[in-house]
Design a protein around this motif. Sequence first.
Motif, PDB file in Angstrom:
ATOM      1  N   ARG A 131       0.774  -1.228  -0.144  1.00 15.15           N
ATOM      2  CA  ARG A 131       0.184  -0.064  -0.018  1.00 15.15           C
ATOM      3  C   ARG A 131       0.909   1.259  -0.013  1.00 15.15           C
ATOM      4  N   ALA A 132       0.542   2.194  -0.610  1.00 17.30           N
ATOM      5  CA  ALA A 132       1.208   3.467  -0.894  1.00 17.30           C
ATOM      6  C   ALA A 132       1.196   4.006   0.580  1.00 17.30           C
ATOM      7  N   ASN A 163      -0.207   7.281   1.951  1.00 16.59           N
ATOM      8  CA  ASN A 163      -1.129   8.038   1.312  1.00 16.59           C
ATOM      9  C   ASN A 163      -1.609   9.064   2.181  1.00 16.59           C
ATOM     10  N   ASN A 206      -2.595  12.014   0.635  1.00 12.67           N
ATOM     11  CA  ASN A 206      -3.560  13.079  -0.200  1.00 12.67           C
ATOM     12  C   ASN A 206      -4.524  13.872   0.576  1.00 12.67           C
ATOM     13  N   ALA A 259      -7.080   8.800   2.385  1.00 11.38           N
ATOM     14  CA  ALA A 259      -7.009   7.465   2.866  1.00 11.38           C
ATOM     15  C   ALA A 259      -8.486   7.042   3.518  1.00 11.38           C
ATOM     16  N   GLU A 314       7.888  10.507  -3.818  1.00  7.41           N
ATOM     17  CA  GLU A 314       7.389   9.421  -4.962  1.00  7.41           C
ATOM     18  C   GLU A 314       8.036   8.330  -5.240  1.00  7.41           C
ATOM     19  N   VAL A 365       2.464   9.449  -1.504  1.00  5.33           N
ATOM     20  CA  VAL A 365       1.614  10.229  -2.377  1.00  5.33           C
ATOM     21  C   VAL A 365       1.284  11.239  -1.447  1.00  5.33           C
ATOM     22  N   GLY A 366       0.935  12.407  -2.628  1.00  5.03           N
ATOM     23  CA  GLY A 366       0.187  13.401  -2.046  1.00  5.03           C
ATOM     24  C   GLY A 366       0.781  14.513  -1.424  1.00  5.03           C
ATOM     25  N   SER A 410       3.073   5.064   8.669  1.00  8.31           N
ATOM     26  CA  SER A 410       3.102   6.146   7.436  1.00  8.31           C
ATOM     27  C   SER A 410       3.738   7.223   7.962  1.00  8.31           C
TER      28      SER A 410
END
Length: 362
Positions: A4-5, A7, A9, A14, A318, A323-324, A346
């Motif tokens: 999984r990224a 995230n 964003n 998420a 990245e 991400v984001g 994360s």
Amino acid sequence: MSQRAFNFNAGPAAIPLVVLERAQQEFVDFRNSGMSIMEMSHRGAIYESVHNETESLLQKLLNIPAGYKVLFLQGGASTQFAMIPMNLLGAGQVASYVLTGSWADKAYKEAKLIGETHIAASSEADKFMRIPSLNEIEVPDNAAYLHVTSNETIEGTQFQEYPSTGHVPLIADLSSDILCRPLDVSKFGMIYAGAQKNLGPSGVTVVIAREDLISSSPKTIPTMLRYDTHFKNNSLYNTPPSFAIYMVNQVLKWIDEQGGLTAVEKNNREKANLIYNTIDHSNGFYLGCAQPESRSIMNLTFRLQSEELEKKFIKESEQAGFVGLKGHRSVGGLRASAYNAVPYESCKALADFMAEFQRQNG
């Protein structure tokens, strides 16, 4: 499944992995109906039970007092910017706004199209990098309401406490920080939030309002823009965004499983502190955007000493699976949106990446 990224964003954002997995299991055949919840009638008993349960879960998590109603609407928070003055701004009254950044300004400009407006306080002189103190906020006696934007997603600021407004209803856009911490709903006449940050996927907007404010709307407003239309029909006047509401249901259950909003807030503050501490102990390599007393625990904004270095940070982050992290196009810089569903791991990975990036580029 590939990894999984990380995230970060800002929205759509998420969603808890366990929620996605549960939805996946129920996607084709919901409750042995032979249909997905997206395929069934919103007038049927199965969907209606999900709809009503979602309202009950919100009432439980936020401890919503009697005399308030939960609505599930469409059009995002941006539609609420217009619906609020259309429904609540009466003759001889003004709509009062605290200007704290990009989203507060959008709400204010929509109200100006409807009727008389008033700026109760503004931090524009500080480039919206702080929230005005409570004693700066001046609400006129003829105010129909005072509107605040609880958390500015772009600038990265957040109200740490809310003003007391007496007889004037307090209305808050909580799109980017609803359910990130406990909230005394009784202080507000209305709160509203687009779902795509802390509630679930885009497509549904949650409104929680005092019944006396939404039970009777002016007869001159189009039907779908009247709060009383949705109040009297339990948000089922027209076809609701049923799958989005189902997903909100699943997210609310997940929050309850975490221990409710007290536990969620503790986790959110620990996540935010990982990144803010990295910024504050970088000897100026990273520069926090928001003033410390106004910092958001949802949207963490920071800069580097040059745009060239920021571009390098984005490119390398990245490549590392993040991400984001690029800041909003209107302000630039960097932004990590650490909503409820963003795991602690994360944020720890991001803090570690930031430290290593500084070591290599400082």
